[in-house]
Design a protein around this motif. Structure first.
Motif, short mmCIF file in Angstrom:
data_model
loop_
_atom_site.label_atom_id
_atom_site.label_comp_id
_atom_site.label_asym_id
_atom_site.label_seq_id
_atom_site.Cartn_x
_atom_site.Cartn_y
_atom_site.Cartn_z
N VAL A 1 3.36 -16.77 -45.01
CA VAL A 1 2.83 -16.20 -43.76
C VAL A 1 2.42 -17.30 -42.77
O VAL A 1 1.56 -17.08 -41.93
CB VAL A 1 1.65 -15.23 -44.03
N PHE B 1 -1.10 -15.87 -39.16
CA PHE B 1 -2.30 -15.60 -39.97
C PHE B 1 -3.52 -15.84 -39.11
O PHE B 1 -3.47 -16.50 -38.08
CB PHE B 1 -2.33 -16.46 -41.24
N ALA C 1 -3.65 -12.05 -43.29
CA ALA C 1 -2.27 -11.99 -42.81
C ALA C 1 -1.62 -10.71 -43.30
O ALA C 1 -2.17 -10.00 -44.15
CB ALA C 1 -1.49 -13.21 -43.30
#
Ligand code: 5GP
Length: 113
Positions: A77, A81, A104
């Motif tokens: 991610v 995030f 996230a």
């Protein structure tokens, strides 16, 4: 500072889903996730909150952010995030052992609530 539940997690006295650990920090899944990915990144040193950190803590504070980026990458991610640090009860802090929330997997509003 008085000890918190996070010290017990560091010492493995209570279980947590650990996603990263080294000699300076520990990252584990939040027990009450606010997003599909919700990890807490904490220093092993007991610092109650950001406002209690001293100049001796400069390295660990930076280290936590670097690790947050690496963990986000490991979790897939890295492009989206949010990091949150609550400082003090009125800002939503409930555990008084400094921690970075890594969230996230969903969209986030701005300004935050
Ligand atoms: P704060 O509100 O202090 O910024 O965040 C504390 C976070 O710690 C909360 O999101 C809460 O769900 C999480 N938390 C509290 N106790 C435990 C626990 O025993 N295990 C885990 N994994 N997370 C916890």
């Amino acid at each position: 500072m008085s000890e918190t539940i996070f010290s017990k997690i560091i010492r493995k006295e209570i279980p947590a889903e650990i996603v990263y650990e080294d000699d300076q920090c520990l990252a584990f899944k939040d027990v009450n996730p606010q997003a599909p990915i919700h990890v807490l990144i904490i220093p092993k040193k007991e610092i109650a909150k950001v406002a209690d950190a001293s100049s001796d803590d400069q390295n660990i504070l930076g280290y936590l952010l670097l690790k947050a980026g690496e963990i986000a990458q490991d979790l897939g991610v890295k492009d989206a995030f949010r990091l949150v640090i609550n400082n003090g009860e009125n800002a939503g802090q409930t555990v008084f052992h400094l921690h970075v929330h890594l969230l996230a997997g969903r969209s986030f509003n701005w300004p935050p609530g």
